[in-house]
Design a protein around this motif. Sequence first.
Motif: not given
Length: 465
Positions: A179, A263-264, A266-270
């Motif tokens: 993270e 996965q992270l 995809a959430q924060h820097t798509p």
Amino acid sequence: RFFILFLSVSSRDTLWFLDPAAMAWVRFFPGILSVIFWVLDLSRCAWGVPRKGTTQHDTNKNPESLPLFVTFDSGIPIGSMTRTASPWISQERFVWGASLDSDRLNAWRAAAPQVSLSYYMPYSRAPAASMGFPLSFWLETHPEWVLYQCDQKTVAFWDGETAPTGSVPLDFTNPAVSEWQVLNQSVHAHTLGYNAMAIDNFGGGARQGANSGKACGVWEASGAGGKKWSPRFNQTGRTYIPSATSTATFQEESIRWLERFHQLMAQHTPGLGIVPNIAIGNVGWAHTLDAARVAAASTATLSERGFSGWGSEKVAPAELADEFFWMQQQAAAGKGYYSINEVTTANWGPDWIEWVISAFAVGQQPRSALWIGGIQGYGNWSYTTPALSAPLGTALVESPTFLGHGVWLRNYTNGVAIVNANQTASTVVELGNAAWLDLFGQPVSLPQGRLALSRSTGRVFLALP
């Protein structure tokens, strides 16, 4: 030149009024003109020697040449990154590990807007101490993330690095580390306008289980100001002991890190890509579930071993087959493939150049690109050779034709690529009685239309009218 290029581009559309018999040769006209233009261009440039008044390389003006990329760019003068001075600038597609330099990034954007730029990040280590992340930073902020060797006191630095300047090894099995990496590195890269993350050293961990720093565990917080030792990678003793179990654990944790990182992001820097450095190797790894998991969590892959085996060998048939398989799998998923090919100074010459280019051309897929240069000669363009500007055209089939015994062939609109990866036997390939030029602009003589290929060799021929 502009007149030739105009005719080449427009001939299919502007000569529509010709009768069908005339159209039989018109469809070959662009390719013929491309080859003629390339030969005329070569007449002014000896093999490997720049023209008077240019930089070390010459600008590519042929859109049908090989796609190229750069691994790091720190050695490329910003002033050379222009359409008139840069080598094959229109062929460049990607920079793996672009410098943290706004002037350089702007130069790339201005000169080659088609190029994707990636932000460098080792997956299991912190950013460099020179960037503000020395060991003291981690001991003050997150001491529980620092990996130690089995003696429980020596930091598990890589390759003899030390605390003042070394990149601190972090516990990549800890989700909190992943993270932090996304929020502090991926988000930063996204803000600066990078297109992807260049994840280094990943293949050593995910494919080989290479624990370079002999990491064994971390000191976790325990109670009121206390701490306790927490082993990692099945290393429970005070001495590092290599084992199959430890290797497998390191591999699995590396792949889990990539999946979590994916996965992270995809959430924060798509939209920000992930391009790990992972050599495909010669043990069938490309066909494993681990390989499928890596591919699923990536948007492209960097193959550092390439077709030249880190400069140590021309890869054998089984490995070459796996490389082609991986290229096809990546393309089928809409993902990229970047092939590094190192060549020693002693081997630099037509034989190795043709081996690398022919192997890449046989396996080439959409979104793939090539780099060829010296051992660890990163930070620069591919070595100078007119062969990289040869107008081979586009492949006529999606995958290469396997002729057996380590031999593959691929037909292109303007030529053909053949590779014999057999390390013990030569072969003969039937190419017919067409007129050919080699990659260096020299006429090729094929008795009775038959090409004799020695072991571990490749050839690329361009068709003449």
